[in-house]
Write an enzyme that holds these catalytic residues in place. Structure first.
Site, PDB file in Angstrom:
ATOM      1  N   LEU A 403      36.082  52.632   8.205  1.00  0.00           N
ATOM      2  CA  LEU A 403      34.683  53.011   8.088  1.00  0.00           C
ATOM      3  C   LEU A 403      34.541  54.415   8.659  1.00  0.00           C
ATOM      4  CD1 LEU A 403      32.838  49.779   9.346  1.00  0.00           C
ATOM      5  CD2 LEU A 403      33.183  50.488   6.976  1.00  0.00           C
ATOM      6  N   ASP A 404      33.625  55.216   8.085  1.00  0.00           N
ATOM      7  CA  ASP A 404      33.345  56.527   8.670  1.00  0.00           C
ATOM      8  C   ASP A 404      32.975  56.368  10.132  1.00  0.00           C
ATOM      9  OD1 ASP A 404      33.714  57.654   6.224  1.00  0.00           O
ATOM     10  OD2 ASP A 404      31.592  57.929   5.778  1.00  0.00           O
ATOM     11  N   MET A 405      33.263  57.392  10.916  1.00  0.00           N
ATOM     12  CA  MET A 405      32.934  57.368  12.341  1.00  0.00           C
ATOM     13  C   MET A 405      31.470  57.012  12.574  1.00  0.00           C
ATOM     14  SD  MET A 405      33.311  60.463  15.083  1.00  0.00           S
ATOM     15  CE  MET A 405      32.760  60.303  16.777  1.00  0.00           C
ATOM     16  N   THR A 407      29.424  55.356  10.613  1.00  0.00           N
ATOM     17  CA  THR A 407      29.013  54.089  10.011  1.00  0.00           C
ATOM     18  C   THR A 407      29.369  52.929  10.922  1.00  0.00           C
ATOM     19  OG1 THR A 407      29.427  55.017   7.812  1.00  0.00           O
ATOM     20  CG2 THR A 407      29.218  52.630   7.965  1.00  0.00           C
ATOM     21  N   HIS A 501      33.210  58.958   2.263  1.00  0.00           N
ATOM     22  CA  HIS A 501      31.798  59.370   2.189  1.00  0.00           C
ATOM     23  C   HIS A 501      31.125  58.959   0.873  1.00  0.00           C
ATOM     24  CE1 HIS A 501      32.391  62.865   5.322  1.00  0.00           C
ATOM     25  NE2 HIS A 501      32.749  61.684   5.788  1.00  0.00           N
TER      26      HIS A 501
END
Length: 556
Positions: A403-405, A407, A501
């Protein structure tokens, strides 16, 4: 000093910043916001230049949005004002007095650049005429047709020779029991001669066609050699023009030290990117240092329609770009005390990593927002490092997906290499079901839909992503509205693919939902957090193969 602009509003009640703006990640200071708003007013009403920003639809010119910048400064008389600049050039190529001049004006009358451009334009014109020449197009078409006909005929001839060879072999085999020794010898000699004849005919045919091809190629070469020569000449002139231009761009810093682009980008393997030095930030700082103005704070904003690839929102503030501006600004801001780089702060240090499920091979965690999935270049604290510390005997990659940082939400990990491989294959085969919840910073008209916009990394401004229909990877997202609240829209996202993203770009891009996720500091506006959460996941257990699902609601 005509480019020193006085504030129209009273600024006496605004506290000045103690340090200068860190240009690559910032919250715009109130002084910079006020300066930007005054430039907004000017742009809405100005008659100094002509440029279609795509805000109004009554122009036939191609709409192009543009980045502008403001730099709040103090002069020798302790007066506080601001400077303004735009990136690149305006459509009418003018230099309005409202904005500081470029570091190097390549378009002064009679300049080497205009002469070089004229020479390249002349080459382009000749190339265009050659490529449209009727004789050239006719010869090119005939040449292509000839090559195809020859290839087809030779292929057909080879097939005939193969059948003949097969037939001779069969005749020789059948004759073994039917003919006497003398008759068989005569037949063998005949079959050998037939083989020679076939080979001779094929060789003669090839030589005949080669003669025709040479003649056709020579006719075509009259045009293509000239086209090739012009392309090489254009490339050489363009490279020379670019190198000469780079040598003319030189930037001051606070200590009045001058450095050219070729010195700043001192790696011989890395050329300065096109447009280096033409961005708003270097223009502003160079003018300030040249005129003994003290920089106080700075901000850059987008004005107009968003580009087709990158995501830019009208009036939003943006950091300086990484590829063109960072090396230049590192020189220009040397010795100036700046705000700290918030990107280097470990925001996860005091955050708890909740394990919501665990067995002998599987771990399911609820990752907080602003918490890395894997260690970064400067920050080691991450889901991976914490799980590795907690389970030192675990084997394999541990992390199944990321997961994105920024998120939050559900993340799967494994304790064995074998389990990791099984789960990863489920992600690759898209049998894992995922649902994200997001709060969008705006009101959507449609209730649901599907977004298909291919994505790739922005090589000039990592880690941002671009929409690119040529080089981008396929990215697909289904979505539906949950509810609307105070001018914002809560939605479910169902990603079909899992690109970096992806949901953020699909939400913000003008051909997606055109509505950024609340708190998206890359594609929208900063807030207390990115309002994106991995809420639900469903998959098959790696060893029991039983269906498993987990749901963790968002805290926003």
């Amino acid at each position: 000093m005509k480019h020193f602009l006085h504030f129209n509003s009273d600024i006496s009640e605004i506290d000045f910043p103690k340090k200068f703006t860190f240009p690559f990640y910032y919250d715009a200071h109130p002084l910079a916001v006020l300066a930007a708003e005054e430039i907004h007013q000017y742009l809405q009403n100005q008659t100094d230049f002509k440029h279609n920003f795509g805000i109004h639809t009554n122009s036939d010119e191609l709409p192009v949005g543009k980045m502008f910048g403001v730099l709040v400064v103090k002069n020798k008389n302790d007066e506080v004002g601001y400077l303004a600049a735009f990136s690149g050039k305006l459509a009418d190529k003018s230099l309005p007095e409202k904005f500081v001049p470029p570091v190097f004006n390549m378009r002064t009358e009679g300049s080497f650049y205009i002469k070089g451009e004229a020479e390249i334009d002349a080459i382009n014109e000749e190339l265009s005429i050659l490529k449209k020449d009727k004789n050239y197009l006719k010869i090119k078409k005939a040449n292509k047709k000839l090559h195809q006909e020859i290839a087809d005929d030779l292929e057909n001839q080879r097939k005939k020779m193969k059948l003949s060879k097969k037939n001779r072999k069969l005749r020789k085999k059948n004759a073994t029991s039917l003919l006497n020794e003398l008759e068989f010898k005569k037949l063998t000699e005949k079959l050998t001669q037939e083989s020679y004849n076939d080979q001779f005919f094929y060789k003669e045919l090839v030589e005949y066609y080669q003669t025709k091809v040479v003649k056709s190629n020579n006719e075509l070469a009259f045009f293509e050699d000239r086209i090739s020569f012009l392309k090489i000449e254009r490339k050489e002139k363009s490279n020379f023009l670019q190198q000469t231009l780079f040598s003319k761009y030189a930037f001051l810093n606070q200590q009045k030290k001058l450095k050219s682009l070729l010195t700043i980008f001192d790696d011989p393997l890395i050329k300065p990117p096109a447009g280096s030095g033409e961005c708003a930030a270097p223009k502003l700082l160079n003018y300030a240092f040249a005129n003994d103005l003290k920089p106080i704070c700075m901000a850059e904003f987008w004005w107009g329609i968003s580009p087709n690839s990158a995501i830019r929102k009208h009036k939003n503030f943006y950091p300086a770009c990484q590829s063109r501006c960072k090396p230049i600004l590192n020189h220009m801001l040397k010795g100036i005390e700046m705000d700290s780089n918030l990107l280097l702060e470990n925001l996860s240090e005091d955050k708890k990593l909740d394990i919501i499920f665990e067995d002998d091979i599987l771990i399911v965690v609820n990752k907080p927002a602003e918490f890395l999935s894997v260690p970064g270049k400067t920050i080691q604290d991450s889901v991976y490092s914490r799980i590795k510390e907690k389970y030192p005997l675990a084997t394999g990659p541990l992390i199944v997906h990321r997961l994105d940082m920024s998120t939050s939400g559900i993340l799967l990990l494994t304790k064995t290499k074998e389990a990791n491989k099984v789960l990863q294959s489920q992600f690759i085969n898209r049998t894992v079901k995922k649902r994200y919840v997001a709060l969008l910073n705006g009101d959507l008209a449609e209730k649901s839909g599907n977004i298909q916009l291919p994505i790739r990394v922005d090589l000039d401004d990592r880690p941002k992503q671009l929409v690119d229909f040529v080089h981008g990877k396929n990215a697909e997202t289904n979505w539906e509205i949950i509810n609307k609240e105070n001018g914002k829209t809560r939605v479910y996202f169902y990603p079909i693919t899992g690109r970096t993203h992806q949901l953020r770009v699909h939400a913000a891009h003008k051909n997606g939902l055109n509505t950024p996720i609340l708190g998206d500091d890359l594609y929208g506006k900063k807030a207390n957090r990115l309002h994106l959460h991995a809420q639900f996941i469903e998959f098959l257990h790696p060893t029991t193969h039983k269906k498993m699902s987990f749901t963790v609601d968002a805290d926003f």
